[in-house]
Design an enzyme around this catalytic site. Structure first.
Site, short mmCIF file in Angstrom:
data_model
loop_
_atom_site.label_atom_id
_atom_site.label_comp_id
_atom_site.label_asym_id
_atom_site.label_seq_id
_atom_site.Cartn_x
_atom_site.Cartn_y
_atom_site.Cartn_z
N THR A 244 0.87 -1.19 0.00
CA THR A 244 0.00 0.00 0.00
C THR A 244 0.90 1.23 0.00
O THR A 244 1.99 1.18 0.57
CB THR A 244 -0.86 0.00 1.28
OG1 THR A 244 -1.82 -1.05 1.16
CG2 THR A 244 -1.58 1.32 1.51
N VAL A 273 -13.81 -3.16 1.92
CA VAL A 273 -13.11 -1.89 1.91
C VAL A 273 -12.27 -1.80 3.18
O VAL A 273 -12.77 -2.09 4.27
CB VAL A 273 -14.10 -0.70 1.84
CG1 VAL A 273 -13.37 0.62 1.98
CG2 VAL A 273 -14.88 -0.75 0.53
N GLY A 274 -11.02 -1.44 3.04
CA GLY A 274 -10.13 -1.34 4.20
C GLY A 274 -10.08 0.08 4.75
O GLY A 274 -10.99 0.89 4.53
#
Ligand code: ASP
Length: 389
Positions: A244, A273-274
């Site tokens: 990320t 969704v994080g």
């Protein structure tokens, strides 16, 4: 003496096979203007070799992103411009889990999340009551080459109407004109994001999942419970989260911005969704405190409102960015493979890295006001880099 940047790092075990950290540090009187990360959880030298990669590939990729953001600041552009430029650069680099090179979800698709926040209070300083605070995010997008620019387009939407757009609606808005032209947003096929490395990773994740399932079907009663307990859920798998990207910048006017962009976790459920697009969890910026970008097991960062927690420590308890990062990081759950890490930068140009216990490092770097770049991968490591031609 190491003041400009502060490393907040609990001691880690199992680093025997990792290289001895280099300890280049910038002089104490320089300010950091941009700090970035390329994800929590680094590759060991053996894993790098197996993937046909070298540590220098990551170092140069981080240096290119730092330079892209720095050039914006040099031209007198804002911290939002610097954050967007640095993150776009990493989204275009397939080494990271953002844009091209992002991980696959369980359905074999790439779904991307990103957010950006402007810490500028527009000079009024009304704090939480200030209606002009700006933030934007997109989640679950499949066809946007640079999700960070789509997040920025949402942030700058007329009258700040919305903060977070998802899926098809997010794509429709970001790809509409004049938005797409203004923010350089391109539509791409989902195939654009696919890389051999991630295909291997998802195949491996499916293989392990199959093996786990077979094992628990074979077991029964108490034995089955034991199997279930012993099999780490996919989200905690160390392979599940790599790369990320995030950035925090401070510009000449002392305005801070922060942003984060990701493909999420390998083998995530479609639609999951994080924290990365959640303002307050994965990203936050407030000129009075600092900017923050997080990486790691998103569910934990959401539940603990991690990015905002750091800002709150500074605002309400008067902590320095260093202490705020340490307090928040050490208060997080202590899980087997570590839960992740974060970067923070305050308006005075002091940055801090927070790496939770057992997380084996974070790809990270920063650039000082005089253009010197430093990168690190493993915990405690830091070395000066120069861009290779
Ligand atoms: N935090 C990201 C997510 O949960 C993953 C990561 O940082 O590696 O989606």
């Amino acid at each position: 003496l190491y003041i400009a940047g502060i490393l907040v790092v609990p001691v880690l075990a199992a680093q025997a096979q990792q290289p001895r950290p280099a300890t280049d540090r910038p002089p104490a009187n320089v300010r950091t203007v941009l700090v970035i990360h390329g994800g929590a959880g680094v590759l060991t030298p053996d894993e790098l070799k197996a993937a046909g990669l070298k540590a220098e590939d990551f170092e140069q990729a981080l240096a290119r992103a730092l330079w892209a953001g720095y050039q914006q600041l040099q031209r007198g552009k804002s911290s939002v411009d610097a954050v967007e430029a640095a993150i776009r650069n990493m989204e275009d680099c397939e080494l990271f889990n953002a844009g091209r090179g992002a991980v696959f979800n369980g359905d074999g698709q790439v779904e991307l999340d990103a957010s950006i926040m402007d810490g500028n209070m527009q000079g009024q300083g009304e704090g939480k009551r200030d209606p002009r605070r700006r933030a934007g995010a997109v989640a679950g997008v499949r066809h946007i080459k640079n999700p960070i620019s789509a997040a920025r387009a949402v942030m700058e939407m007329e009258s700040s109407r919305h903060v977070l757009l998802i899926g098809e609606g997010a794509e429709r808005y970001a790809l509409s004109e004049p938005v797409a032209s203004k923010y350089g947003i391109e539509r791409v096929s989902n195939l654009y994001f696919w890389t051999d490395r991630r295909v291997k990773q998802i195949r491996e994740a499916h293989r392990r999942e199959e093996a786990r399932r077979a094992k628990s079907t074979a077991a029964s009663g108490a034995e089955a419970d034991e199997v279930a307990d012993n099999t780490a859920p996919a989200l905690h798998d160390p392979d599940a989260r790599f790369g990320t990207v995030g950035a925090v910048a401070v510009d000449a006017n002392k305005h801070i911005a922060a942003g984060t962009s990701t493909g999420g976790m390998t083998n995530k459920m479609a639609g999951r969704v994080g924290d990365s697009p959640i303002i307050g969890a994965g990203t936050y910026a407030d000129d009075r405190a600092c900017g923050v970008s997080c990486t790691g097991t998103g569910e934990i960062f959401i539940r603990h409102a991690v990015a905002y927690d750091i800002v709150a420590h500074m605002l309400y308890a008067g902590k320095t960015v260093h202490d705020a990062v340490r307090e928040t990081t050490l208060a997080l759950p202590d899980e087997e493979e570590g839960i992740g890490s974060l970067i923070a930068l305050d308006a005075q140009g002091r940055h801090a890295f927070g790496i939770t216990p057992k997380t084996p490092g974070m790809f990270r770097g920063y650039i000082t006001s005089d253009g010197q770049m430093y990168v690190g991968m493993y915990t405690g490591e830091e070395k000066r880099v120069q861009l290779q031609p």
